[in-house]
Write an enzyme that holds these catalytic residues in place. Structure first.
Site, PDB file in Angstrom:
ATOM      1  N   THR A   1      -5.034   1.160  19.644  1.00 26.32           N
ATOM      2  CA  THR A   1      -6.243   0.469  19.176  1.00 26.32           C
ATOM      3  C   THR A   1      -7.175   1.408  18.410  1.00 26.32           C
ATOM      4  O   THR A   1      -8.336   1.073  18.184  1.00 26.32           O
ATOM      5  CB  THR A   1      -7.001  -0.125  20.376  1.00 26.32           C
ATOM      6  OG1 THR A   1      -7.300   0.927  21.309  1.00 26.32           O
ATOM      7  CG2 THR A   1      -6.174  -1.198  21.066  1.00 26.32           C
TER       8      THR A   1
ATOM      9  N   GLY B   1      -9.253   2.930  15.711  1.00 22.73           N
ATOM     10  CA  GLY B   1      -9.773   2.419  14.462  1.00 22.73           C
ATOM     11  C   GLY B   1     -10.040   0.932  14.438  1.00 22.73           C
ATOM     12  O   GLY B   1     -10.348   0.372  13.376  1.00 22.73           O
ATOM     13  N   THR B   2      -9.980   0.277  15.597  1.00 22.27           N
ATOM     14  CA  THR B   2     -10.167  -1.178  15.636  1.00 22.27           C
ATOM     15  C   THR B   2     -11.540  -1.581  15.109  1.00 22.27           C
ATOM     16  O   THR B   2     -11.669  -2.486  14.269  1.00 22.27           O
ATOM     17  CB  THR B   2      -9.999  -1.702  17.073  1.00 22.27           C
ATOM     18  OG1 THR B   2      -8.693  -1.349  17.549  1.00 22.27           O
ATOM     19  CG2 THR B   2     -10.151  -3.210  17.125  1.00 22.27           C
TER      20      THR B   2
ATOM     21  N   CYS C   1     -13.680   0.146  13.224  1.00 23.09           N
ATOM     22  CA  CYS C   1     -13.804   0.492  11.807  1.00 23.09           C
ATOM     23  C   CYS C   1     -13.123  -0.564  10.947  1.00 23.09           C
ATOM     24  O   CYS C   1     -13.661  -1.005   9.917  1.00 23.09           O
ATOM     25  CB  CYS C   1     -13.146   1.843  11.525  1.00 23.09           C
ATOM     26  SG  CYS C   1     -13.785   3.231  12.472  1.00 23.09           S
TER      27      CYS C   1
END
Length: 274
Positions: A208, A210-211, A213
């Site tokens: 997960t 960078g979810t 962003c």
């Protein structure tokens, strides 16, 4: 006209979050991406090793260079690291009359590393809330911005969204990904008080990175293409849900791997472009 979105954020050397995730997301939405890098991080899927803030005068020069030449349709703001950088970015946004600003108040990485100085939380509220079209805190970030505990119920999410709006945020999206239960529910509170929930099945994966962003960048990309805010959020929610669902098909690193930004194009069995 070519839709253009600008990300103002930190660089992730492992490519899963920050500037790199934002530019991938813009590209996946067929939006041209520009960037202003405010911090460098030495990190991988297992954690953040070091953070180096970019001098504020150079951040201002990056912003001037982009805005003076490109027709920026939307701006995504991510990791800003320090109060001084927050003030610099806010001044640049005002100087250039930036529009469709999506503020993701990044504070802590998926690995647990702190990405924002404690003293900078007030700077976000003071300098960026009044400029943002939308803020997109997750449950821990919403709580930190309000100095309280993370919401555990829909009612508590409603209350915290209202309090964030009262601090000057025009529109608020409180993300429920850190919650519990089979459904992950995000709450959109619009200016004027209208509410809309975006629900999706909670997916079991450790990949997960960078979810947050990616979701905020997808919203900015959709705004740059001319979508209204509720529609932009809805399309972005669908995109991030699919990117998370496909995350395990991309073998990257030994820790929290990235979501699959190009799940729509890559061959899911061989990792090649179809």
């Amino acid at each position: 006209m070519t839709a253009i979105a600008l990300t103002i954020a930190g660089s992730d050397s492992s490519g899963g979050a920050g500037i790199q995730a934002d530019l991938k997301t813009f590209a996946a939405h067929q939006v041209y991406g520009a960037s202003v890098i405010v911090a460098l991080t030495a990190q991988n899927t297992r954690g953040v090793r070091a953070i180096h803030a970019v001098p504020r005068d150079f951040v201002a020069q990056q912003m001037d260079a982009v805005f003076e030449d490109l027709d920026v349709g939307a701006v995504k703001i991510g990791m800003l690291a320090t109060a001084e950088l927050i003030e610099t970015v806010a001044a640049g946004l005002k100087r250039h009359g930036a529009k469709n600003i999506v503020l993701d108040p990044v504070m802590i990485a998926a690995s647990g590393a702190r990405l924002l100085e404690s003293a900078a939380v007030e700077a976000i509220r003071t300098h960026l809330f009044p400029l943002a079209t939308l803020i997109t805190p997750n449950l821990p970030e919403a709580a930190a911005l309000l100095g309280t505990s993370p919401a555990e119920t829909d009612e508590a999410m409603d209350e915290q969204a209202e309090k964030l709006a009262a601090l000057g945020a025009a529109n608020v999206l409180v993300k429920g990904g850190h919650g519990t239960g089979e459904i992950s529910s995000d709450l959109l509170l619009l200016a004027g008080g209208a509410r809309q929930r975006f629900n999706a099945p909670r997916l079991e994966t450790r990949n997960t990175h960078g979810t947050g962003c990616t979701l905020s960048s997808a919203i900015a990309a959709n705004l740059a293409k001319g979508l209204e805010l509720p529609e932009a959020v809805g399309h972005a929610k669908t995109y991030i849900s699919a990117a998370i669902a496909a995350a395990d098909q991309v073998a990257v690193g030994q820790g929290h791997g990235p979501v699959h930004h190009f799940h729509h194009w890559w061959d899911r069995t061989e990792g090649s472009q179809s």
